[in-house]
Structures are given as structure tokens and as C-alpha cells.
Design an enzyme around this catalytic site. Structure first.
Site, short mmCIF file in Angstrom:
data_model
loop_
_atom_site.label_atom_id
_atom_site.label_comp_id
_atom_site.label_asym_id
_atom_site.label_seq_id
_atom_site.Cartn_x
_atom_site.Cartn_y
_atom_site.Cartn_z
N ASN A 175 44.35 33.77 40.20
CA ASN A 175 44.12 34.78 38.99
C ASN A 175 45.47 35.95 39.53
O ASN A 175 44.66 36.13 40.42
CB ASN A 175 42.57 34.43 39.37
N LYS A 213 44.68 38.75 39.10
CA LYS A 213 43.90 40.18 39.35
C LYS A 213 44.58 41.41 39.01
O LYS A 213 45.90 40.41 38.03
CB LYS A 213 43.51 40.37 41.05
N HIS A 235 34.33 36.94 36.50
CA HIS A 235 34.65 37.21 37.56
C HIS A 235 33.68 38.07 38.72
O HIS A 235 33.55 39.17 38.00
CB HIS A 235 35.88 37.89 37.91
N GLU A 263 34.03 40.09 40.71
CA GLU A 263 35.26 41.36 40.62
C GLU A 263 34.34 42.55 39.29
O GLU A 263 34.95 43.76 39.27
CB GLU A 263 36.42 41.79 40.87
N GLU A 291 32.39 30.70 43.01
CA GLU A 291 33.30 31.41 43.97
C GLU A 291 32.68 32.53 44.54
O GLU A 291 31.83 33.47 44.18
CB GLU A 291 33.98 32.15 43.26
N GLY A 313 39.53 36.83 48.42
CA GLY A 313 40.10 37.71 49.16
C GLY A 313 39.64 38.50 50.27
O GLY A 313 40.36 39.05 51.23
N SER A 318 39.37 32.08 48.49
CA SER A 318 40.51 32.41 50.09
C SER A 318 40.91 30.86 50.15
O SER A 318 41.37 29.79 51.23
CB SER A 318 39.46 32.79 51.42
P1 PGA Z 1 41.45 34.79 46.59
O1 PGA Z 1 40.36 35.38 45.61
O2 PGA Z 1 42.00 33.34 46.89
O3 PGA Z 1 42.73 35.76 46.86
O4 PGA Z 1 40.25 34.89 47.73
C1 PGA Z 1 40.34 34.32 44.70
C2 PGA Z 1 39.39 34.42 43.25
O5 PGA Z 1 39.16 36.08 42.70
O6 PGA Z 1 39.25 33.91 42.40
#
Ligand code: PGA
Length: 248
Positions: free
Chosen positions: A9, A11, A94, A96, A166, A172, A212
Site C-alpha cells: 500500500n 499510500k 483502510h 486512514e 490492521e 506506520g 509495521s
Molecule cells: P505500515 O502500513 O506497513 O507502514 O505500518 C500498513 C498499512 O497501512 O496498510
């Protein structure tokens, strides 16, 4: 046997030339993997990414979409627009999108249904926030999201779906979930699918862990029964780190 999926992803990162370069570098590194390799890229990269990925085993997805076919929805992208350029996957719900842009389960449910109607495979994200985990509400939160996001979805559609657990606090932050927590949440998701849609569906649906995930910890998740892959943000931006995730 469920085929493992390693989905990136990106982003809001990567300009078209960076996308082309990354996929060009990635292609030889992942061409022999048995796992499914997916990159979910920004809308403006889709066309370029789909072009360079053509004829390779790298599949391309979007990170969001509107549920409507077309119309006066300034700034939105329709499912048919994604399908038309051969996009195969779309991340929906997601955290976010949920927590920065205020998407609720009702909206996410409409998007999930619409994605299936347009022959796109949704990668539905669910997961609890830190305060919800700390107050013992993890299961309740995940089950409520599943219940609402999957309303009206048929068994046949659901079999093809990808669901990503998640935990919001792990995204993140560098603070990944323990393998036990990830395994338990993925098992909870599969039990839910089993209870609502039966064993044929729950055996087929792929459930990923995300939050992560890095080359150093991917193996720990992939060796857990019932975790069928990973959804990866930060570590999906570089060809070598993303490729090493596919070779856990
Ligand atoms: P990350 O993000 O691996 O940077 O923690 C995962 C995601 O948002 O799908």
C-alpha cells in the site's frame, strides 16, 4: 490451499516515474515467487504501473474508490474507471480512510458491494484503535466492522475477497502486533466468516495481517496458521525490501 498474498500500500507516495522505476526493479526479484504480489498505488500512478506490470506476476490495485457508477461526485473515482484500465484490487476501509477522512461502515459496505459488482477484488481493512485494545474491546470492534461492512455480500463474492486485520496502533508506527495477537484476530475474522457464510467460504477467503510488517518480522506472521499474507505500507516503497517480503 490458500495462496499467500503480499500486498503493498503505497499510500500518498511515489510519482509516476518513481512507480515505473520501482516496478521495473521489482519484477525480476519477484518473478519466481509462488505468492501473489500486489501493489496498491495512487490513482495518478495506476495507468503507468499497470503498463509496466503488464505480462509480469505483479498485480495492481487502487487504494480507494467511490461506490457510484458515475455522476456529480467531484474528486472521486468510479469502480468502472478502475476496471476499465485493468486494475484488479482495491483497498477499502483502510484505517486512514476511516479515521482521517471519516468513512463509516455504511459507506464502506456500499463500496465493497460495488467493487464486487465491477469485478474488482476488495482488500477490506478492519482493526481496533489503541484505546479499544487497551479497554478490551478488540473483538467487539472487529466483529462490528465485519458485520456492517459485509452486509448483503454474497458467499460467492466473499470467497474471492481479501480481508486485512490492521490494528490502527500498529500502522506506520513501527510497533507491530505480536504473532499471537495477529493470529487471534485473523482467526476471529475467519470464525465470523464461517458463522455467516459457511465453511466453503471461510476456507477460501484470504486474511492478511498489516501494521509495521518489515523484512525482519514478516516470517513470524507468515508461519502462523490462518494468516494468508501481509498488507504492507512503508516497506512496500522500495523494490528490495518489498521483494524480500515475498520470500519470507
Ligand atoms: P505500515 O502500513 O506497513 O507502514 O505500518 C500498513 C498499512 O497501512 O496498510
Amino acid at each position: 490451499m490458500r495462496r499467500k498474498v503480499i500486498a503493498g500500500n503505497w499510500k500518498m507516495n511515489m510519482l509516476p516515474n518513481e512507480a515505473i522505476q520501482m516496478i521495473t526493479e521489482l519484477e525480476p526479484l519477484v518473478k519466481d515467487t509462488n505468492n501473489e504480489v500486489v501493489l496498491c498505488v495512487p490513482f495518478t500512478d495506476l495507468f503507468y504501473a499497470l503498463n509496466v506490470a503488464q505480462g509480469t506476476n505483479i498485480k495492481i490495485g487502487a487504494q480507494n474508490m467511490h461506490f457510484e457508477e458515475k455522476g456529480a461526485f467531484t474528486g472521486e473515482v468510479a469502480p468502472g474507471m478502475l476496471k476499465e484500465i485493468n486494475c484488479e484490487f482495491v483497498i477499502l476501509g483502510h484505517s486512514e480512510r476511516r479515521w482521517i477522512f471519516g468513512e463509516n461502515d455504511e459507506l464502506i459496505n456500499k463500496k465493497v458491494i460495488s467493487a464486487f459488482e465491477h469485478d474488482l477484488i476488495p482488500v477490506l481493512c478492519v482493526g481496533e484503535k489503541l484505546e479499544e485494545r487497551e479497554s478490551g474491546q478488540t473483538e467487539q470492534v472487529i466483529l462490528k466492522q465485519l458485520e456492517n461492512d459485509l452486509k448483503g455480500v454474497s458467499e460467492d463474492h466473499l470467497k474471492n475477497m481479501v480481508i486485512a486485520y490492521e490494528p490502527v496502533w500498529a500502522i506506520g508506527t513501527g510497533k507491530n502486533a505480536s504473532e499471537k495477537d495477529a493470529k487471534e484476530a485473523c482467526a476471529l475474522i475467519r470464525e465470523f466468516i464461517h458463522s455467516r457464510f459457511g465453511s466453503e467460504t471461510s476456507d477460501k477467503v484470504r486474511i492478511l495481517y498489516g501494521g509495521s510488517v518489515k523484512p525482519e518480522n514478516v516470517k513470524m506472521y507468515m508461519s502462523q496458521e490462518g494468516i494468508d499474507g501481509a498488507l504492507v505500507g512503508g516497506a512496500s516503497l522500495k523494490a528490495d525490501s518489498f521483494a524480500s517480503l515475498t520470500k519470507f
